[in-house]
Design a protein around this motif. Structure first.
Motif, PDB file in Angstrom:
ATOM      1  N   GLU A   7       0.711  -1.026   0.313  1.00 22.70           N
ATOM      2  CA  GLU A   7      -0.408  -0.055  -0.065  1.00 22.70           C
ATOM      3  C   GLU A   7       0.986   0.918   0.138  1.00 22.70           C
ATOM      4  OE1 GLU A   7      -1.828   1.043   4.039  1.00 22.70           O
ATOM      5  OE2 GLU A   7      -3.270  -0.347   3.140  1.00 22.70           O
ATOM      6  N   GLN A   8       2.010   1.377   0.701  1.00 22.03           N
ATOM      7  CA  GLN A   8       2.351   2.688   0.615  1.00 22.03           C
ATOM      8  C   GLN A   8       3.837   2.496  -0.045  1.00 22.03           C
ATOM      9  OE1 GLN A   8       1.878   5.335   3.865  1.00 22.03           O
ATOM     10  NE2 GLN A   8       4.277   6.034   2.984  1.00 22.03           N
ATOM     11  N   ALA A   9       4.770   3.553   0.459  1.00 19.42           N
ATOM     12  CA  ALA A   9       4.990   4.210  -0.854  1.00 19.42           C
ATOM     13  C   ALA A   9       6.549   3.797  -0.653  1.00 19.42           C
ATOM     14  CB  ALA A   9       5.591   5.816  -0.318  1.00 19.42           C
TER      15      ALA A   9
ATOM     16  N   ALA B 140      11.168   8.448  -3.328  1.00 20.17           N
ATOM     17  CA  ALA B 140      11.596   8.613  -4.613  1.00 20.17           C
ATOM     18  C   ALA B 140      12.854   7.635  -5.438  1.00 20.17           C
ATOM     19  CB  ALA B 140      11.700  10.509  -5.584  1.00 20.17           C
ATOM     20  N   ALA B 141      13.368   7.529  -6.160  1.00 12.85           N
ATOM     21  CA  ALA B 141      14.150   6.990  -7.384  1.00 12.85           C
ATOM     22  C   ALA B 141      15.852   8.676  -6.549  1.00 12.85           C
ATOM     23  CB  ALA B 141      14.692   6.347  -8.232  1.00 12.85           C
ATOM     24  N   HIS B 142      17.056   7.945  -6.470  1.00 12.50           N
ATOM     25  CA  HIS B 142      18.163   9.136  -6.028  1.00 12.50           C
ATOM     26  C   HIS B 142      17.922  10.257  -7.514  1.00 12.50           C
ATOM     27  CE1 HIS B 142      21.994  10.963  -6.013  1.00 12.50           C
ATOM     28  NE2 HIS B 142      21.659  10.865  -4.688  1.00 12.50           N
ATOM     29  N   PRO B 143      17.624  10.815  -7.952  1.00  8.63           N
ATOM     30  CA  PRO B 143      17.880  11.676  -9.207  1.00  8.63           C
ATOM     31  C   PRO B 143      19.414  12.090  -9.661  1.00  8.63           C
ATOM     32  CG  PRO B 143      16.461  13.123  -7.656  1.00  8.63           C
ATOM     33  CD  PRO B 143      16.755  11.908  -7.091  1.00  8.63           C
TER      34      PRO B 143
ATOM     35  N   ARG C 192       2.644   5.468  -5.976  1.00  4.91           N
ATOM     36  CA  ARG C 192       4.374   5.467  -4.868  1.00  4.91           C
ATOM     37  C   ARG C 192       3.539   4.540  -3.548  1.00  4.91           C
ATOM     38  NH1 ARG C 192       7.196  10.957  -2.707  1.00  4.91           N
ATOM     39  NH2 ARG C 192       8.794  11.372  -4.349  1.00  4.91           N
ATOM     40  N   GLY C 193       2.776   4.875  -3.468  1.00  7.93           N
ATOM     41  CA  GLY C 193       1.638   3.483  -2.682  1.00  7.93           C
ATOM     42  C   GLY C 193       2.012   2.509  -2.816  1.00  7.93           C
ATOM     43  N   ALA C 194       1.392   2.328  -4.341  1.00  3.87           N
ATOM     44  CA  ALA C 194       1.746   1.363  -4.881  1.00  3.87           C
ATOM     45  C   ALA C 194       3.262   0.653  -5.522  1.00  3.87           C
ATOM     46  CB  ALA C 194       0.517   1.165  -5.935  1.00  3.87           C
ATOM     47  N   GLY C 195       3.981   1.330  -5.298  1.00  3.43           N
ATOM     48  CA  GLY C 195       5.240   0.612  -4.977  1.00  3.43           C
ATOM     49  C   GLY C 195       5.671   1.482  -6.217  1.00  3.43           C
ATOM     50  N   MET C 196       5.109   2.429  -7.075  1.00  2.00           N
ATOM     51  CA  MET C 196       6.401   2.901  -8.495  1.00  2.00           C
ATOM     52  C   MET C 196       6.719   4.281  -7.969  1.00  2.00           C
ATOM     53  SD  MET C 196       3.068   1.600 -11.064  1.00  2.00           S
ATOM     54  CE  MET C 196       1.310   2.018 -10.658  1.00  2.00           C
TER      55      MET C 196
ATOM     56  N   ARG D 192       9.376  19.993  -2.943  1.00  2.00           N
ATOM     57  CA  ARG D 192       8.746  18.997  -2.031  1.00  2.00           C
ATOM     58  C   ARG D 192       8.595  17.851  -1.771  1.00  2.00           C
ATOM     59  NH1 ARG D 192       3.472  21.325  -1.336  1.00  2.00           N
ATOM     60  NH2 ARG D 192       2.450  18.776  -1.076  1.00  2.00           N
ATOM     61  N   GLY D 193       9.144  17.094  -2.861  1.00  2.00           N
ATOM     62  CA  GLY D 193       9.547  15.328  -3.306  1.00  2.00           C
ATOM     63  C   GLY D 193       8.114  14.852  -3.487  1.00  2.00           C
ATOM     64  N   GLU D 194       7.206  15.093  -3.245  1.00  2.00           N
ATOM     65  CA  GLU D 194       6.298  15.028  -3.971  1.00  2.00           C
ATOM     66  C   GLU D 194       6.226  13.784  -4.917  1.00  2.00           C
ATOM     67  OE1 GLU D 194       3.753  14.142  -1.805  1.00  2.00           O
ATOM     68  OE2 GLU D 194       4.430  15.289   0.496  1.00  2.00           O
ATOM     69  N   VAL D 195       6.792  14.572  -5.715  1.00  2.00           N
ATOM     70  CA  VAL D 195       6.392  13.873  -7.312  1.00  2.00           C
ATOM     71  C   VAL D 195       7.947  13.273  -7.462  1.00  2.00           C
ATOM     72  CG1 VAL D 195       4.755  14.938  -7.910  1.00  2.00           C
ATOM     73  CG2 VAL D 195       6.976  15.867  -9.048  1.00  2.00           C
ATOM     74  N   ASP D 196       8.450  11.839  -8.523  1.00  2.00           N
ATOM     75  CA  ASP D 196       9.385  11.621  -8.790  1.00  2.00           C
ATOM     76  C   ASP D 196       9.862  12.573  -9.761  1.00  2.00           C
ATOM     77  OD1 ASP D 196       9.795  10.033  -6.467  1.00  2.00           O
ATOM     78  OD2 ASP D 196       7.885   8.533  -7.477  1.00  2.00           O
ATOM     79  N   MET D 197       9.438  12.823 -10.987  1.00  2.00           N
ATOM     80  CA  MET D 197       9.621  13.168 -12.203  1.00  2.00           C
ATOM     81  C   MET D 197       8.731  13.883 -12.711  1.00  2.00           C
ATOM     82  SD  MET D 197      10.960  10.140 -15.709  1.00  2.00           S
ATOM     83  CE  MET D 197       8.539   9.523 -15.704  1.00  2.00           C
ATOM     84  N   VAL D 198       8.421  15.382 -13.494  1.00  2.00           N
ATOM     85  CA  VAL D 198       7.748  15.304 -14.857  1.00  2.00           C
ATOM     86  C   VAL D 198       8.584  15.362 -16.187  1.00  2.00           C
ATOM     87  CG1 VAL D 198       6.937  17.481 -15.357  1.00  2.00           C
ATOM     88  CG2 VAL D 198       7.864  17.265 -13.075  1.00  2.00           C
TER      89      VAL D 198
END
Ligand SMILES: O=C(CO)[C@H](O)[C@H](O)COP(=O)(O)O
Length: 757
Positions: free
Chosen positions: A510-512, A515-518, A640-644, A666-672
């Motif tokens: 269920e949970q996050a 983010a991968a290290h960008p 993220r909670g689903a592991g993606m 804020r680190g809420e998204v991994d990619m734009v």
């Protein structure tokens, strides 16, 4: 009076102690064996009292062998096998024999832990597993269910190492090292209360030591009874230790981000240090603060490595055949074994596939091949397995600068060089082969004030004797071979287990994952990622009737990701209908590359669960289809909670929303994803004006994954990278390239220019 320190290594067969001086030289050591009992098949138990007796004997023996006075001993520290679980009564006495790490009786409980769908499981392949019967929670659950009276009477459930510290000092404490790596504990989330509650053992938290100490923290002084037992002065300082392999990292000097320890023996263990939390499919960890505060550990492993070479010598060679002889025969064979390629999975695969059913193989045999070829093929398969693990980690953003190797592989120059050549990373070899004991000595030296910090002690006590650089010509010769190795498991999995690819097929929790290290994207693999840029071939331009071949071609060309466009014709801005989650699930069975899914649809939320189950690694949805930042944030969290990995896409004409920048900061998204063509179809012209958005976003978010998609080629790619993009999606240019996809990759990467990281 010269001050010395003692390192203690409680292993499976014996406990060893060694005295070290302040420069890390071992002055003397002593080993004391103990027994393991096997009451049932798969069970393994040890008697804690035997450990205690062995400790007294080994410490006294080491001090005598070193020729030092007991008063010279400034401190000691203990590492032990990890997940050897002890149940103690209120007075600290063991209530039953300890369950040794290798005890597999809790296999059924481990499966239930894995299925508990709890955030604490994210450290295992980003929640996709496995959970081993070796670990603390399954063993505790077994005790609660199979021996409820003992479980109820136990006021403490802890590790071998905690038990020794308790007897040495009277202090009941856990090691943040053991707990982070095998107890589903984290220094930020703490004890996994929700996991325990889901398993019906919420009271387990009360049985674990409430105090958690980091490696090198002061545990306390020896009690008079313990001092008498060890032959040391009462009050001699005890420093916190941990799990043998992880303390071994310190003994190898692996204490800074970018460094990796490779522990070799019958199996291989890759333990790397990362500067921040990082989770992903195909590796374990990161374990937060597991070695030093702020240093997170990433873990890979191969279950059968030295044991494969031993098997070959034992079963396929005449008695008396030496490794030196086999090594010489293998050295006479060129890299790549003239087409012979082996799979090292004799006992299954731990990472990146996590498939216990996979098995060893030899492919490409011809009548020309001799014994040297076969032995070399097995050697190469192990080195290739390590290289593949590094590539998997690299795709998530971790690439080691150096690998410090310990153990059996160091005995073969040829094998060492293969590891360096295939991994593309320099190998360091240190003076002291007993890395865990030296690691303990370092922790003791810091606790005793001989050094201010662990890195300072490492600098003084770990001597790197040799660095083996990758040989460029051999590395080039191995490129094609590595791809053949990487293709073997996906090709053979259907034979081994009816078409499944192991843990990648398991449901995700269920949970996050975080983010991968960008920004530190990979190198390694057959084609270098220039300037830290990922190229993701877009299968929109591939033959939809032959997608398995398309992803295989992408893998062979060294792509770390494959871009998958999922359009359902529901959003007027994307008038096309492509593929859905079932196709992603099929692709998952054919590749271990990251599946980077772009959903240009009206209602992306409806596909999250299906894509997670299908094995997608990233899910990017459009800003335009949602109702603002709050909805975007909520969906990103769900993804993220689903592991993606969660990505947010912008169509070419959508201005860069400030709220999206804030979410990224804020680190809420991994990619734009900045679309450089209209979503829907490949083959459109690149819209250069979009790059202004990329430039602004890069200035605001230096570490973000910024993807561009559409019209990418050797002319437009460099412009996108110059603007700040670090993920390039290319469809027609790669799949339509006259010389093939690999040539297209080389052309694109060559145009981008050399790596600058
Ligand atoms: O998402 C897409 C279109 O919506 C494609 O992935 C993109 O256009 C890549 O194709 P090409 O490189 O041929 O432009």
């Amino acid at each position: 009076m010269e001050r010395v320190v003692i390192g203690v290594d409680g292993g499976t067969e014996s406990l060893r102690a060694a005295v070290f001086d302040s420069t890390g030289r071992m002055l003397g050591s002593h080993a004391s064996p103990y027994d393991t009992h096997y009451p049932e098949p798969g069970w393994a138990e040890q008697n804690p009292e035997d450990w205690w007796e062995a400790l007294g004997e080994a410490v006294r023996g080491a001090v005598a062998a070193a020729g030092v006075a007991p008063e010279q001993v400034a401190a000691l520290s203990v590492d032990t096998t990890c997940c050897t679980v002890v149940a103690l009564g209120a007075d600290g006495s063991p209530l039953r024999p300890a369950l040794l790490w290798m005890d597999m009786r809790s296999a059924a409980q481990a499966a239930r832990v894995a299925a508990a769908d709890d955030p604490a499981l994210q450290v295992n392949g980003a929640g996709r597993g496995p959970v081993s019967a070796e670990w603390m929670v399954p063993k505790s659950l077994w005790l609660a269910e199979a021996e409820p009276a003992t479980y109820a009477a136990a006021s403490t459930l802890c590790e071998y190492q905690d038990y020794i510290n308790l007897r040495l000092t009277g202090r009941r404490c856990g090691s943040s090292n053991n707990m982070s790596v095998r107890w589903h504990y984290s220094t930020t989330r703490g004890v996994p209360h929700t996991l325990m509650a889901k398993l019906g053992i919420p009271d387990l938290a009360d049985k674990w030591p409430a105090e958690v100490l980091a490696l090198g923290d002061e545990v306390g002084g020896l009690t008079p009874a313990a001092a008498a037992h060890l032959g040391l002065p009462a009050g001699t300082l005890v420093a916190q230790g941990g799990a043998d392999a992880f303390v071994g990292m310190i003994g190898l000097g692996v204490v800074a981000p970018g460094q990796m320890a490779l522990l070799t023996g019958s199996s291989h263990l890759q333990l790397g240090i990362v500067g921040r939390e990082l989770h992903g499919p195909g590796f374990f960890g990161t374990y937060q603060d597991a070695v030093l505060p702020g240093c997170h550990v990433i873990e890979g492993g191969q279950t059968s490595t030295g044991s494969v070479l031993a098997w070959f010598r034992r079963t396929c060679c005449a008695p008396g055949t030496s490794y030196t002889q086999l090594d010489a025969e293998a050295a006479a064979v060129p890299p790549g074994c003239e087409g012979l390629v082996a799979l090292d999975h004799f006992q299954g695969n731990r990472t990146p596939y996590t498939d216990p059913l996979s098995r060893g193989a030899l492919a490409g045999l011809s009548l020309k091949h001799g014994r040297g070829h076969v032995f070399r093929a097995f050697m190469e398969s192990v080195a290739a397995g390590t290289a593949l693990i590094l590539r998997t980690m690299a795709a998530a953003g971790y690439r080691p600068d150096s690998i410090t190797l310990a153990g059996g592989a160091a005995r073969s120059e040829l094998w060492l060089q293969m590891h360096a050549d295939m991994s593309g990373v320099p190998l360091r070899l240190t003076r002291c082969a007993d890395a865990p004991m030296l690691g303990c000595a370092i922790l003791a030296a810091v606790a005793a004030g001989m050094y201010d910090t662990v890195p300072a002690a490492v600098a003084a006590m770990v001597a790197v004797e040799r660095v083996m650089e990758p040989a460029p010509t051999a590395a080039a010769a191995y490129k094609a071979h590595l791809e053949r190795y990487a293709a073997l498991y996906p090709a053979l999995a259907p034979i081994f287990q009816g078409g499944k690819l192991g843990a990648q097929q398991q449901p995700v929790p269920e949970q996050a994952p975080v983010a991968a290290h960008p920004g530190a994207m990979p190198s390694g693999g057959p084609v270098e990622w220039r300037g830290g840029v990922i190229v993701a071939p877009s299968i929109l331009a591939a033959d939809f009737a032959n997608l398995a071949a398309a992803v295989a071609e992408a893998a062979a060309a060294g792509a770390p990701w494959v871009h998958v466009d999922l359009f359902d014709n529901s959003w007027e801005a994307c008038p096309n209908f492509t593929v859905g989650p079932p196709v992603v699930a099929s692709l998952r069975r054919h590749t271990c590359l990251q599946l980077d899914c772009h959903l240009a649809v009206r209602d992306p939320a409806r596909y999250v669960d299906a894509l997670a189950s299908a094995g997608a690694d990233g899910l990017t949805f459009h800003w335009e289809v949602l109702g603002g930042a709050a909805e975007v944030e909520a969906l990103a969290r769900r993804i993220r909670g689903a592991g993606m990995r969660a990505g947010v896409a912008l169509a070419p004409d959508t201005p860069l929303p400030e709220e999206l920048v804030a979410l990224a900061q804020r680190g809420e998204v991994d990619m734009v994803l900045a679309m450089t063509v209209l979503p829907g179809f490949g083959g459109q012209s690149f819209r250069e004006g979009v790059l202004a958005k990329v430039t602004a976003l890069r200035a605001a978010c230096p570490g973000l994954l910024i993807q561009v998609d559409g019209g990418m080629n050797a002319a437009t790619g460099p412009k996108a990278v110059a603007a700040g993009a670090n993920v390039l999606v290319a469809g027609s240019f790669l799949f339509g390239h006259k010389q093939g996809l690999a040539a297209g990759m080389r052309e694109l990467l060559g145009a981008i220019g050399p790596a600058d990281t």
